[in-house]
Motif scaffolding. Structure first.
Motif, mmCIF file in Angstrom:
data_model
loop_
_atom_site.group_PDB
_atom_site.id
_atom_site.type_symbol
_atom_site.label_atom_id
_atom_site.label_comp_id
_atom_site.label_asym_id
_atom_site.label_seq_id
_atom_site.Cartn_x
_atom_site.Cartn_y
_atom_site.Cartn_z
ATOM 1 N N PHE A 89 0.994 -1.082 -0.205
ATOM 2 C CA PHE A 89 -0.307 -0.074 -0.321
ATOM 3 C C PHE A 89 0.683 1.494 0.102
ATOM 4 O O PHE A 89 1.642 0.871 0.683
ATOM 5 C CB PHE A 89 -1.244 0.368 1.093
ATOM 6 N N CYS A 90 0.333 2.036 -0.417
ATOM 7 C CA CYS A 90 0.938 3.068 -0.329
ATOM 8 C C CYS A 90 0.785 4.730 1.125
ATOM 9 O O CYS A 90 -0.434 4.524 1.404
ATOM 10 C CB CYS A 90 0.233 4.195 -0.990
ATOM 11 N N TYR A 91 1.809 4.421 1.762
ATOM 12 C CA TYR A 91 2.056 5.041 3.001
ATOM 13 C C TYR A 91 1.312 6.579 3.049
ATOM 14 O O TYR A 91 0.790 6.839 4.498
ATOM 15 C CB TYR A 91 3.020 4.506 3.283
ATOM 16 N N VAL A 92 1.040 7.212 2.129
ATOM 17 C CA VAL A 92 0.316 8.910 1.341
ATOM 18 C C VAL A 92 -0.700 8.936 2.212
ATOM 19 O O VAL A 92 -1.569 9.610 2.496
ATOM 20 C CB VAL A 92 1.409 9.411 0.397
ATOM 21 N N CYS A 93 -1.527 7.716 0.786
ATOM 22 C CA CYS A 93 -2.329 7.545 0.325
ATOM 23 C C CYS A 93 -3.885 7.202 1.658
ATOM 24 O O CYS A 93 -4.650 6.830 1.600
ATOM 25 C CB CYS A 93 -3.314 7.884 -0.782
ATOM 26 N N GLY A 94 -2.761 6.198 1.642
ATOM 27 C CA GLY A 94 -3.088 4.550 2.813
ATOM 28 C C GLY A 94 -4.027 3.505 1.603
ATOM 29 O O GLY A 94 -4.578 2.761 1.987
ATOM 30 N N THR A 103 5.133 4.455 -2.903
ATOM 31 C CA THR A 103 4.477 4.890 -3.417
ATOM 32 C C THR A 103 4.054 5.283 -4.056
ATOM 33 O O THR A 103 4.187 4.980 -5.784
ATOM 34 C CB THR A 103 4.896 7.104 -2.604
ATOM 35 N N HIS A 104 2.790 5.952 -4.670
ATOM 36 C CA HIS A 104 1.993 6.402 -5.536
ATOM 37 C C HIS A 104 3.356 7.094 -5.991
ATOM 38 O O HIS A 104 3.091 8.716 -5.539
ATOM 39 C CB HIS A 104 0.669 6.850 -5.953
ATOM 40 N N LYS A 105 2.902 7.567 -7.556
ATOM 41 C CA LYS A 105 3.676 7.929 -8.227
ATOM 42 C C LYS A 105 3.686 9.994 -7.811
ATOM 43 O O LYS A 105 4.211 10.588 -7.642
ATOM 44 C CB LYS A 105 4.266 8.184 -9.382
ATOM 45 N N GLY A 106 1.601 10.196 -8.020
ATOM 46 C CA GLY A 106 1.339 11.022 -7.901
ATOM 47 C C GLY A 106 1.445 11.838 -6.172
ATOM 48 O O GLY A 106 1.342 12.993 -5.642
ATOM 49 N N CYS A 107 1.205 10.759 -5.269
ATOM 50 C CA CYS A 107 0.975 10.744 -4.024
ATOM 51 C C CYS A 107 3.196 11.322 -3.715
ATOM 52 O O CYS A 107 2.878 12.295 -2.374
ATOM 53 C CB CYS A 107 1.228 9.815 -3.424
ATOM 54 N N ASN A 108 3.460 10.541 -3.967
ATOM 55 C CA ASN A 108 4.930 10.712 -4.033
ATOM 56 C C ASN A 108 5.734 12.398 -4.212
ATOM 57 O O ASN A 108 6.013 13.624 -3.555
ATOM 58 C CB ASN A 108 5.956 10.136 -4.006
HETATM 59 ZN ZN LIG Z 1 -1.078 7.152 -2.732
#
Ligand SMILES: [Zn+2]
Length: 251
Positions: A18-23, A57-62
């Motif tokens: 999972f992406c730690y930024v958006c969850g 992470t997702h590219k967008g979130c990073n």
């Molecule tokens: Zn994300």
């Protein structure tokens, strides 16, 4: 108890689903990238490889944070110069201009950056994301003050942060902290948990990156550790280590 103290531990973190930024969990074919936490620029070249903490992470979130992260990396990097006895840059976490010897953090969201890193540490240790709206209370390692007529007046001490620091210290002595030690031990994170009287679980944390508390203006302010707390409503992560309560040690 969960700890990330070896290259092998760090390799497992790199594969989190999972992406730690958006969850959110990664879907097939989604653009995923590696995020160094904290940014690479914070560490000396010899400390970057052995071993960094990297989360997917997702590219967008990073992307959202990359510029700000770069600035903080450089800021922390200044600490290496200070350790070598070179020019000292006085830093304080304030909101006004007070002269040439100070670098102000007023326009930079250091609290936000540290909180994001703590979200990454949480994800890495407990293999689950923190909800994006989790409430944090953080003391940065840099003193805070307000400029009044050209004089910097230190902001009053917040005693709860001394309690947080003590909480982590006591539990560390008892072996009841979850921890991360990376970048040749120059990134050091400790976290302990306890339940508050009205239900929510609280995590108390302490974060050291080299001797970054020394970066602050120690002539006008005392130095202080980077400590904080966050709450997870009604939920203790399955892997978290439950700490001893401060009051039970004091009485
Ligand atoms: Zn994300």
């Amino acid at each position: 108890m969960p700890q990330i103290v070896s290259q092998r531990d760090a390799r497992a973190v790199k594969k989190l689903p999972f992406c730690y930024v958006c969850g959110n969990a990664f879907e097939n074919l989604e653009a995923v990238t590696d995020d160094h936490v904290p940014p690479q620029t914070a560490f000396l070249p010899e400390d970057r490889e052995n071993f960094p903490l990297i989360l997917p992470t997702h590219k967008g979130c990073n992307h959202t944070f990359s510029t700000e992260d770069e600035v903080f990396g450089q800021l922390i990097g200044l600490g290496h110069e200070i350790e070598k006895g070179q020019d000292r840059l006085k830093i304080y976490d304030g909101s006004d201009t007070v002269g040439n010897t100070f670098a102000l953090l007023g326009d930079l969201d250091l609290h936000g950056a540290i909180q994001r890193w703590v979200m990454a540490f949480h994800a890495a240790l407990y293999q689950e994301p923190l909800p994006p709206l989790t409430k944090f209370s953080t003391q940065t390692p840099f003193p805070s003050g307000t400029s009044v007529n050209g004089m910097v007046i230190p902001d009053p001490d917040k005693p709860q942060f001394r309690d947080y620091a003590e909480q982590v210290e006591i539990n560390a002595q008892l072996g009841l902290v979850d921890r991360i030690s990376a970048n040749n031990g120059n990134l050091h994170y400790q976290c302990c948990w306890q339940q508050s009287d009205d239900g929510p679980w609280l995590a108390f944390y302490k974060l050291d990156i080299y001797a970054w508390s020394k970066l602050g203006d120690s002539k006008n302010f005392g130095s202080r550790p980077c400590v904080g707390a966050y709450a997870t409503p009604g939920h203790l992560p399955a892997l978290a280590t439950r700490g001893t309560e401060l009051w039970s040690v004091r009485t």
